[in-house]
Design an enzyme around this catalytic site. Sequence first.
Site, short mmCIF file in Angstrom:
data_model
loop_
_atom_site.label_atom_id
_atom_site.label_comp_id
_atom_site.label_asym_id
_atom_site.label_seq_id
_atom_site.Cartn_x
_atom_site.Cartn_y
_atom_site.Cartn_z
N ASP A 68 0.14 -1.51 -0.03
CA ASP A 68 -0.23 -0.19 -0.22
C ASP A 68 0.85 1.50 0.45
O ASP A 68 2.01 1.48 0.46
CB ASP A 68 -0.83 -0.02 0.99
CG ASP A 68 -0.28 -0.80 2.52
OD1 ASP A 68 0.64 -0.12 2.37
OD2 ASP A 68 -1.16 -1.14 3.37
N ASN A 136 -7.83 -2.37 13.73
CA ASN A 136 -8.73 -2.52 13.76
C ASN A 136 -8.80 -4.00 12.90
O ASN A 136 -10.77 -4.06 12.33
CB ASN A 136 -9.89 -1.11 13.41
CG ASN A 136 -9.34 -1.02 11.90
OD1 ASN A 136 -8.74 -1.39 11.01
ND2 ASN A 136 -9.65 -0.06 11.30
N HIS A 138 -7.25 -4.53 10.00
CA HIS A 138 -6.97 -4.34 8.67
C HIS A 138 -5.92 -4.38 7.91
O HIS A 138 -4.65 -4.96 8.98
CB HIS A 138 -7.48 -2.59 8.28
CG HIS A 138 -6.10 -1.99 8.51
ND1 HIS A 138 -6.33 -0.30 8.96
CD2 HIS A 138 -4.54 -2.01 8.44
CE1 HIS A 138 -4.97 -0.52 9.52
NE2 HIS A 138 -4.17 -1.01 9.91
N GLU A 143 -9.63 -1.64 4.69
CA GLU A 143 -10.20 -1.42 6.54
C GLU A 143 -11.66 -2.15 6.80
O GLU A 143 -12.19 -2.97 5.25
CB GLU A 143 -11.21 0.33 6.06
CG GLU A 143 -9.47 0.91 6.56
CD GLU A 143 -9.33 1.35 7.14
OE1 GLU A 143 -8.97 0.52 8.01
OE2 GLU A 143 -8.73 2.94 7.66
C1 GLP Z 1 -0.43 0.38 8.82
C2 GLP Z 1 0.34 -0.10 7.52
C3 GLP Z 1 -0.40 -1.56 7.61
C4 GLP Z 1 0.52 -2.30 8.40
C5 GLP Z 1 -0.69 -1.46 10.31
C6 GLP Z 1 0.24 -1.75 11.22
O1 GLP Z 1 -1.96 0.94 8.27
N1 GLP Z 1 -0.98 -0.06 5.48
O2 GLP Z 1 0.51 -2.70 6.53
O3 GLP Z 1 -0.02 -3.39 9.05
O4 GLP Z 1 0.10 -0.11 9.70
O5 GLP Z 1 1.07 -1.35 11.23
P1 GLP Z 1 2.45 -1.46 12.84
O6 GLP Z 1 3.12 -2.91 12.53
O7 GLP Z 1 2.79 -0.25 13.02
O8 GLP Z 1 1.68 -2.07 14.15
#
Ligand code: GLP
Length: 241
Positions: A68, A136, A138, A143
Site C-alpha cells: 500500500d 481494527n 485491517h 479497512e
Molecule cells: C498500516 C499499514 C498496514 C500495517 C498497519 C500496522 O496501517 N498500512 O499494512 O499492517 O499499519 O502497523 P504497525 O505494524 O505499525 O502496528
Amino acid sequence: MFTIKIAKHMDDVATLAYEPFREMLLRNPKSVLGLATGSSPLGLYKLMAQDFKDSHLSYRNVTTYNLDEYVGLQPDHPQSYHTFMHENLFQYLDLKPENIHVPNGSASDLEDECERYEAALSMTHLDIQLLGVGSNGHIGFNEPGTDFASLTHIVDLKAQTRLDNARFFETLDEVPTQAITMGIASIMRSAHIVLIATSVKKAQAIHDMVNGPVTTKVPCSVLQNHPDVLLVLDEASASLL
Ligand code: GLP
C-alpha cells in the site's frame, strides 16, 4: 489454516518471521515477495539486511510488491511508504530498481494506477506476502467493510487508522485521508502469508482473526480461508487467544 508461533522477545519475533523468507529465498532466488510497512516488520527487515551483509544471500533476481501507499504523498516524502521501504530495507539489498514495486499514491489518475498495479500483480505469483494488522483488523489498508473480492483500490482511511499512524507525522492533520492498497483478493492469492503482530493493542484483532467469525467487519478474519498463514506474535498480542 494458521500456524501460530508466539515469541517471548521482540528479537525472536523477527527471527521466527524471517525463517520462511530465508527458506524461500534459498529455494528460489527468483522469489516474488509481498512486503509491508509499519513497526511490525522492522525487526524482520533488519535481519534481512544483516543476513544479506553476512551471507550474501542475493536479492538480484527477487521481485517485491508492497501492499500500500498513502494518497497524496510524493514518493520522496519522508512519510511515504516508498521512503519507508528504501530507508528500512531496499537501500541495504541488491534488488534491481525495476523489480521493486510500490503503488504510486501521487499518480495523476489514481484509478488508472490501481488498474496498472493490479495488472502487474495478476501477471506474477506472490510466493510470500508479509502482513501486519491494524488495531481494527485491517490488512494492507483494507479497512473493516472491505469486500473480500476487492482488488487494488483507493480507500478512505478510518479515523482509528489515521490516529494509529499519526505517530509518524507532526500533526494528525498531516496524516493522509486516503490510501491505495492491494485488495483482499490480491493478498489472498499469495501462496504463503506471514503476519506479524505485537503489543496488546493487536490482541483483540488477533483473537477475532483466529477465533471469530469470518466477516468483512474484521478484514483479517478472511485469513481463516487461506491455506497457509504463519502468525508470529508476541505474548501480548496473543493474550486473548
Ligand atoms: C498500516 C499499514 C498496514 C500495517 C498497519 C500496522 O496501517 N498500512 O499494512 O499492517 O499499519 O502497523 P504497525 O505494524 O505499525 O502496528
